[in-house]
Design an enzyme around this catalytic site. Sequence first.
Site: not given
Ligand code: KIV
Length: 296
Positions: A193, A54
């Site tokens: 993360e 997202d």
């Molecule tokens: O939305 C995204 O790109 C993510 C990654 C940073 C893991 O959730």
Amino acid sequence: MSAFFMGGTVLKVTVNTLKEMKSNGEKITMLTAYDYQFARILDAAGADTLLVGDSLGNVMLGYANTLPVTMDEMIHHTKAVARAAKRAFVIFDMPFMSYQVCVEDAVFNAGRAVKETGAECVKLEGGGPLAAEVTAAIVECGIPVCAHLGLTPQSVNAMGGFVVQGKALAKAKEILDHALMLQAAGACMVVLEAVPWKLAQILTEKLDIPTIGIGAGPHCDGQVLVVHDMFNMSGRVPPKFAKVFEDVEKIMTRGAKNYVKEVKAGTFPETSHSFAIDDAVIAKLKPASRKKAARK
Ligand code: KIV
């Protein structure tokens, strides 16, 4: 690299492949993708999984953060990625408020994500009893779930910014508890993360499911990067944990500037970039010259 070809056909990475990779100690590679051409290139380059994050909101659509992203926007982009992914396992990132209201909503939206796009898995941010219940209900429908703990960008307002999570004992313990709870609920992997690398190492050792790190150090079972960060084309200074592997923004800017220069100067296009026509056709299109007209 894990099994790639069988009898000339490309083998799709599945939940089983990812499990095997963890037990064989083979690192898992994940990259974000949001459109057909990027997905095609990343898939062919050997990325094991493609995450339609997202992060689409800030990276592709110019929103300030991920909160405004809708199911329909995610579906539109994931369809394109899934069409391109010949080998990579495609993950659909469930947008903010598509799974937090109640279990029924979450199951309905996870079903849309898989039925309408061709994605093979959905990703949900956060832990705790509701996240575990939602995960179990989605898994029960036969849809693999990737968990996401640590810095969860959909909770940016609650976290007070994009800050490293799990440095203090209580939070570190909570992340560990949540990870075990989500694994018990049936999650097939977990993105970690912005957590300290020693915490990520403990999580990786304690969990049977693969851990995929972003800003979580080298000991995770795999790594994920936002592709626009690794190619320096996000319009921002890449975060500390992202490495710029190629400066694509620099290359594109040079190309675009050269195009503008050549069109302005009349040096592009040349006849080699243009289409020919029979002279006899042209002669019939041209008006009679003035001399001929005067003689008449
Ligand atoms: O939305 C995204 O790109 C993510 C990654 C940073 C893991 O959730």
